[in-house]
Design a protein around this motif. Structure first.
Motif, short mmCIF file in Angstrom:
data_model
loop_
_atom_site.label_atom_id
_atom_site.label_comp_id
_atom_site.label_asym_id
_atom_site.label_seq_id
_atom_site.Cartn_x
_atom_site.Cartn_y
_atom_site.Cartn_z
N MET A 1 75.58 120.33 106.94
CA MET A 1 76.17 121.67 107.05
C MET A 1 74.90 122.39 108.07
O MET A 1 74.01 121.87 108.12
CB MET A 1 76.19 122.39 105.52
CG MET A 1 77.12 121.42 104.72
SD MET A 1 77.15 122.41 102.94
CE MET A 1 77.79 121.33 101.98
N THR A 2 75.77 123.67 108.49
CA THR A 2 74.68 124.28 109.39
C THR A 2 75.30 125.85 109.16
O THR A 2 76.26 126.07 108.52
CB THR A 2 74.97 124.03 110.80
OG1 THR A 2 73.96 124.71 111.53
CG2 THR A 2 76.24 124.19 111.69
N GLU B 1 67.80 125.15 116.49
CA GLU B 1 67.77 126.81 116.13
C GLU B 1 68.52 127.03 114.70
O GLU B 1 67.94 128.13 114.27
CB GLU B 1 68.23 127.34 117.36
CG GLU B 1 67.54 126.92 118.60
CD GLU B 1 68.04 127.83 119.76
OE1 GLU B 1 67.31 128.06 120.80
OE2 GLU B 1 69.30 127.84 119.77
N GLN B 2 69.61 126.45 114.64
CA GLN B 2 70.39 126.82 113.20
C GLN B 2 69.92 126.21 112.08
O GLN B 2 69.30 125.10 111.95
CB GLN B 2 71.72 126.62 113.72
CG GLN B 2 72.34 127.36 114.84
CD GLN B 2 73.84 126.82 114.90
OE1 GLN B 2 74.45 127.49 115.86
NE2 GLN B 2 74.21 125.70 114.26
N PRO B 3 69.88 126.89 110.72
CA PRO B 3 69.54 126.25 109.60
C PRO B 3 70.63 125.05 109.16
O PRO B 3 71.54 124.92 109.61
CB PRO B 3 69.99 127.18 108.48
CG PRO B 3 69.79 128.58 109.27
CD PRO B 3 70.36 128.43 110.77
N SER C 1 67.02 120.98 103.19
CA SER C 1 67.50 122.14 104.16
C SER C 1 66.38 122.63 104.95
O SER C 1 65.09 122.53 104.28
CB SER C 1 68.19 123.22 103.41
OG SER C 1 68.46 124.10 104.26
N PHE C 2 66.62 122.78 106.34
CA PHE C 2 65.39 123.45 107.14
C PHE C 2 65.91 124.90 107.60
O PHE C 2 67.17 124.74 108.19
CB PHE C 2 64.90 122.36 108.14
CG PHE C 2 64.79 121.13 107.66
CD1 PHE C 2 63.92 120.27 107.19
CD2 PHE C 2 66.11 120.05 107.67
CE1 PHE C 2 63.88 119.11 106.91
CE2 PHE C 2 66.07 118.69 107.32
CZ PHE C 2 65.04 118.30 106.85
N PHE C 3 65.05 125.71 107.71
CA PHE C 3 65.52 126.96 108.07
C PHE C 3 64.40 127.72 108.70
O PHE C 3 63.08 127.68 108.36
CB PHE C 3 66.44 127.72 107.42
CG PHE C 3 65.79 127.85 105.93
CD1 PHE C 3 64.66 128.91 105.58
CD2 PHE C 3 65.91 126.84 105.02
CE1 PHE C 3 64.24 128.90 104.42
CE2 PHE C 3 65.18 127.02 103.83
CZ PHE C 3 64.41 127.88 103.45
N ALA C 4 64.68 128.60 109.69
CA ALA C 4 63.52 129.50 110.07
C ALA C 4 63.14 130.37 108.90
O ALA C 4 63.92 130.95 108.05
CB ALA C 4 63.95 130.65 110.99
N THR C 5 61.63 130.70 108.67
CA THR C 5 60.99 131.42 107.78
C THR C 5 61.69 132.82 107.59
O THR C 5 61.93 133.18 106.20
CB THR C 5 59.52 131.27 108.05
OG1 THR C 5 59.04 130.16 108.29
CG2 THR C 5 58.93 132.41 106.82
#
Length: 320
Positions: free
Chosen positions: A201-202, A213-215, A296-300
């Motif tokens: 998912m994004t 760039e997107q989660p 999941s990975f995402f910008a802080t």
């Protein structure tokens, strides 16, 4: 194909596709639609539909045929990887696959690339074939064959000639074909299911995001390795995190027990995923000794927006 694009594609595949060797029973060989995919194919003798991933398996030889699909936008990137023998050798070497030959094989839906070679796993040298085909989806067909399977290039090419690619199944059908229950939660949207073992998912408009760039959120289930019941769950969760591409140097700053997948003994890990990035990973073992994982990975600076949605998705995960 940029290095970032390759890394992003491999990251998703490495989280979901474990290259499992799943034993099942034998059946007659006829064209079969692979549940949750666009692919219809006639597998070699001895292979039957798998229950825990999209594809087929041979009980006698513990060999497998895994079907993984990506969005159509992934075709330019992956077809470039198969552009010549040197490129495909370099691309797969990082996954321990030694490619010997690269061919094109006609199918009912057009030509497919076919890389053949070997891969050593647990001290055993496996026959390995990776095919790439283009339909309404970008389709990757991976064959792992134990020595006793006696599969060769001719058998794999004969199988590929039977491939036909139809209309994609609905999102609901693809989610229903997974070995666990999961529901997206806004702002996350489903990108695709992968190999019948997981879903990506994004957040954002891009379906292909080579720069990351997107989660990104991935829920995946165990494909191989046997029961992990009785194994230290926190230690295993940390090992899986470190084995995830681009997470080798992840810094864990939170670790605690949580309910996940219906288990009260789930493990939650949180921390830094690189410069200005965070990760969240949920892990739990089910009643049959297999595990499910959400990462999941995402910008802080997007934690406030993304973290509640991750919790909702995690709360929807349940073993079937």
């Amino acid at each position: 194909m940029s290095a970032n694009a390759i890394r992003r594609t491999v990251l998703i595949l490495s989280c979901i596709v474990a290259g499992g060797l799943i034993p099942l029973s034998a059946s007659a060989q006829t064209p079969q639609r692979v549940t949750g995919t666009t692919v219809t194919i006639t597998p070699p003798a001895g292979f039957t539909p798998a229950k825990d991933f999209a594809g087929f398996a041979d009980e006698k030889t513990k060999s497998s045929i895994l079907i993984a699909e990506l969005p159509p936008e992934a075709w330019p990137q992956l077809s470039a990887l198969f552009g010549n023998l040197d490129t495909v050798r370099a691309g797969f070497k990082q996954k321990g696959i030694e490619v010997a030959t690269l061919d094109k094989v006609p199918t009912a839906s057009g030509e497919a690339f076919l890389a053949s070679g070997t891969q050593t796993a647990a001290g055993t040298k496996l026959g390995k074939w990776v095919a790439l085909a283009q339909g309404s989806r970008t389709v990757m067909i991976t064959v792992q064959a134990m020595p006793t399977a006696k599969l060769d290039d001719a058998a794999i090419k004969a199988m590929l000639k039977t491939v036909s690619l139809g209309a994609p199944p609905s999102e609901a059908d693809k989610l229903a074909s997974l070995p666990f229950k999961v529901a997206p939660s806004a702002p996350f949207r489903v990108l695709d299911t992968m190999g019948g073992t997981g879903v990506a998912m994004t957040v954002g408009e891009k379906s292909v995001d080579p720069k990351g760039e997107q989660p990104l959120l991935i829920v995946s289930s165990q494909v191989s390795g046997g029961s992990v019941a009785g194994v230290d769950q926190a230690a295993l969760a940390k090992t899986l995190l470190k084995q995830t591409r681009e997470m080798e140097k992840a810094e864990i700053d939170t670790e605690k027990k949580v309910s996940f997948g219906g288990s009260r003994d789930g493990v939650l890990l949180e921390g830094k995923a690189g410069e200005n990035k965070r990760f969240v990973q949920y892990f739990a073992t089910g009643p049959n000794g297999n595990f499910v994982r959400l990462v999941s990975f995402f910008a802080t600076d997007r934690s406030g927006e993304i973290r509640p949605a991750i919790e909702k998705v995690a709360g929807s995960v349940a073993f079937k």
